[in-house]
Enzyme design. Structure first.
Site, short mmCIF file in Angstrom:
data_model
loop_
_atom_site.label_atom_id
_atom_site.label_comp_id
_atom_site.label_asym_id
_atom_site.label_seq_id
_atom_site.Cartn_x
_atom_site.Cartn_y
_atom_site.Cartn_z
CG ASP A 1 -1.80 1.36 1.24
OD1 ASP A 1 -2.53 1.58 0.46
OD2 ASP A 1 -1.68 2.00 2.46
CG ASP B 1 -1.59 8.54 2.36
OD1 ASP B 1 -0.56 8.90 3.08
OD2 ASP B 1 -2.34 9.40 2.20
#
Length: 264
Positions: free
Chosen positions: A15, A17
């Site tokens: 992932d 952020d």
């Protein structure tokens, strides 16, 4: 030599952020830890629910932040959503696109024809755009009520910004659900298409999903039957993970990505 966590896997699905950066700031050590995993031969893929930016824009942003990467290591929910439609529709089918030009480009790459009106649309692909308004939603509602296949790139209810949490794509998906009494297919986490597509493109048999959110990254891994690592550099906490039923918990929890190169 003792086995470290990365030795158990052949790819990392990471992932963005909250995991490798927080807003405009890099998570300390993230670039180095990922580079070490790549040097060991692991496939690297950054998987993001953000459908508003092109894969090239995502890669450029990572490079600016100090990550040694390229467009080939980026998978977005826009790509996954367009792929879902391409698997279900004949070539050159007309798709009403709710989203940015980057989302339109993914539709074109898949041999489909983007449009902004309900007329002739056999599908609707919905991703976040800051310029999306009532008229665009109204066209989509007409198309969906008329039987168009509906795919949402993601259903994230909120979008983290410097001003706080703002409406995400999921909030606008909810508006269309209320207006059409229909449910979309979903491409992004916690649905499985984005993760499955990334793993398939890497040829990975033992991928590890890494993220900071239990409700998207970790639940997506659970749904896809993949192991997961929750890093505590973003939204979710270790206490929240432990409070979940055992079958929904992450496989591992670590303070940050440095746990990858330690004994599990």
């Amino acid at each position: 030599m003792s086995e470290t966590l990365v030795d158990r896997y052949d790819a990392l699905l990471i992932d963005l952020d909250g995991t490798v950066y927080r807003g405009k700031e890099v998570v300390p050590g993230a670039a180095d830890e990922i580079a070490k995993a790549r040097a060991k031969g692991l496939g690297i893929r950054y998987v993001t629910n953000n459908a508003s930016r092109s894969p090239q824009a995502v890669a450029d942003h990572l490079v600016e932040l100090g990550f040694d990467t390229s467009i080939d290591e980026v998978s977005t929910s826009a790509q996954a959503g367009a792929a879902m439609l391409a698997d279900r529709l004949p070539k050159r089918s007309t798709v009403l696109v709710l989203g940015t030009k980057a989302l339109q480009a993914e539709v074109l790459k898949r041999g489909l024809t983007p449009t902004d009106t309900a007329e002739g649309a056999v599908a609707v692909l919905q991703g976040l755009s800051m310029d999306l308004g009532w008229r665009e939603l109204a066209e989509a509602a007409v198309a969906i009520r008329g039987g168009a296949l509906w795919v949402a790139c993601n259903v994230d209810a909120t979008l983290p910004t410097e001003r706080g949490l703002l409406p995400g794509n999921g909030a606008l998906v909810e508006a269309l659900k209320a207006a059409t009494e229909q449910e979309p297919l979903v491409a992004g986490k916690p649905a499985t298409p984005l993760l499955q597509q990334a793993a398939k493109e890497l040829g990975a048999h033992r991928p590890l999903v890494i993220g900071d959110r239990l409700d998207t990254d970790i639940l997506g891994a659970v749904n896809a039957g993949m192991d997961s690592l929750l890093v505590l550099t973003g939204v979710s906490t270790e206490q929240e993970a432990q409070a979940l039923p055992e079958e929904l918990r992450p496989t591992y929890v670590g303070a940050d990505l440095s746990v990858l190169h330690r004994l599990p």
